[in-house]
Motif scaffolding. Structure first.
Motif, short mmCIF file in Angstrom:
data_model
loop_
_atom_site.label_atom_id
_atom_site.label_comp_id
_atom_site.label_asym_id
_atom_site.label_seq_id
_atom_site.Cartn_x
_atom_site.Cartn_y
_atom_site.Cartn_z
N SER A 102 -39.61 70.90 -44.76
CA SER A 102 -39.55 69.97 -45.88
C SER A 102 -38.78 70.56 -47.06
O SER A 102 -38.04 69.84 -47.76
CB SER A 102 -40.97 69.56 -46.31
N LYS A 131 -35.27 69.22 -48.76
CA LYS A 131 -35.11 68.98 -50.20
C LYS A 131 -33.95 69.78 -50.76
O LYS A 131 -33.16 69.26 -51.57
CB LYS A 131 -36.39 69.32 -50.96
N VAL A 186 -41.04 66.98 -52.07
CA VAL A 186 -41.90 67.54 -51.02
C VAL A 186 -43.28 66.93 -51.19
O VAL A 186 -43.80 66.85 -52.30
CB VAL A 186 -41.98 69.08 -51.13
N ASN A 201 -41.36 64.89 -46.62
CA ASN A 201 -40.59 64.52 -47.81
C ASN A 201 -40.67 63.03 -48.12
O ASN A 201 -40.90 62.21 -47.23
CB ASN A 201 -39.09 64.84 -47.63
#
Length: 388
Positions: free
Chosen positions: A203, A207, A219, A237
């Motif tokens: 995640s 990002k 996140v 996400n």
């Protein structure tokens, strides 16, 4: 008597100046009148350091935001301690968690942030998972890995295509691995440099790359429920594509098949609240995700709100366009999914569909055999043609 009075006035001025200076150090954006009156300006989000999209910063109160800014301003030099405003331990925990979620380039941080208070003020001590001497080399490796992905994007101005290529890169180049105490496995560095990470790493890598591509994302933490009913902590996400918010879970789009092979799927590519609720719960933040336009299956024409034999031609076209590769299709309801599953596999209509597909393919596939998987929870059918 006058000398004593002058002395007391001088001492008072020194004391006032000291406390004014201390207040200024905690709030450097404040004006002189703010400091004297105690009316301190609201903090401003830092834009020249960390992520350009600091969602969790916005959830903090003013003192927590000042602490967040103080830490973020210095943490990249890996100091032993950082001076922060007077906050308590619970507030510091919120600040530290927000920092870790907002800024995926903080790969060098552990999970311990300790509050220190004394007569000189308040500060915090951070845990680092690498030596200071290693930071510059590892930062360069991470930057180069990000640059490689961003420079390879086929359509940088197309948010959906960019997100798709970032998703595919992460899934194709990282394997799931979790070891207690190995914080690099929970970092963007673990994914993009080492090629191994747990869900937190997946995640945060997503990002970081989306940040670099100019796409807003966050996140999220919560609980996931597996096929066998088991639950566990999980991270994924949220992402804003063409003005609408969706959920993206690169970890769960990277399953391991029965034969041990990693596979690339799109079950969790831009899904909404209803879609994700069957497997993900207890979100750290509740978004109102209702859109479907940028969902993978909708966007690629692989979504069937209903299903009947009139849809066989559309399914044959999808298989033909895939060139004999694995095909995933999603249905709008349990009724539609069950109808398709029954007619295609129990009634054998899939072979007629494969024959139609063959008529529009250069690489021919078998019209007599096909492998398939069904996910009745997510309402997805996966077809795995056999090339001739």
């Amino acid at each position: 008597m006058k000398k004593l009075l002058f002395f007391l006035i001088a001492v008072l001025c020194i004391v006032i100046a000291f406390f004014a200076f201390e207040r200024y150090k905690e709030n450097p954006d404040s004006t002189f009148s703010d400091i004297i009156t105690g009316e301190i300006q609201a903090p401003e989000e830092l834009t020249d350091v960390g992520s350009p999209y600091k969602f969790y910063y916005g959830t903090l109160d003013d003192e927590e935001k000042r602490a967040y800014n103080a830490i973020l301003s210095e943490v990249y030099t890996m100091p032993e301690s950082i001076r922060i405003p007077d906050i308590d331990t619970m507030q510091l925990d919120d600040v530290f968690w927000a920092l870790l979620c907002d800024n995926p380039d903080l790969f060098f941080l552990g999970r311990c942030c300790t509050l220190i208070t004394n007569v000189f003020g308040t500060s915090c001590s951070l845990e680092y998972c690498i030596d200071k001497s290693e930071y510059e080399t590892m930062k360069k490796q991470l930057d180069e890995a990000c640059d490689k992905v961003i420079s390879s994007l086929s359509a940088p101005d197309d948010q959906w295509q960019t997100e798709l290529e970032i998703h595919d890169y992460i899934v194709n180049n990282c394997e799931y691995r979790m070891e207690k105490g190995d914080y690099l496995l929970s970092s963007s560095y673990g994914v993009l440099v080492n090629g191994a990470a747990a869900c937190e790493g997946y995640s945060k890598a997503a990002k970081l790359l989306l940040d670099r591509a100019g796409i807003e994302s966050e996140v999220l933490c919560g609980t996931s429920t597996g096929i066998d009913g088991s639950t566990g902590n999980h991270m994924w996400n949220s992402v804003v594509i063409n003005g609408e918010r969706y959920y993206l879970d690169c970890t769960w789009d990277d399953p391991v098949s029965d034969d041990g092979e990693q596979t690339l799927t799109y079950s969790y590519f831009n899904i909404n609240d209803e879609m994700i609720s069957k497997t993900h719960s207890e979100f750290t933040y509740e978004f109102n995700c209702t859109a479907t336009a940028e969902n993978y299956y909708v966007k690629t024409g692989r979504y069937f709100e209903n299903y009947s034999r009139d849809d066989e031609s559309a399914l044959a076209r999808i298989i033909a366009e895939s060139g004999g590769e694995t095909v995933e299709i999603r249905f709008g309801s349990e009724k539609a999914y069950n109808a398709a599953f029954k007619d295609l596999f129990k009634n054998g209509r899939i072979y007629r569909v494969l024959e139609k597909a063959n008529g529009n393919m250069q690489t021919k596939i078998s019209a007599e055999t096909v492998k398939y998987n069904g996910d009745s929870e997510l309402l997805i059918l996966t077809l795995i043609p056999e090339r001739r």
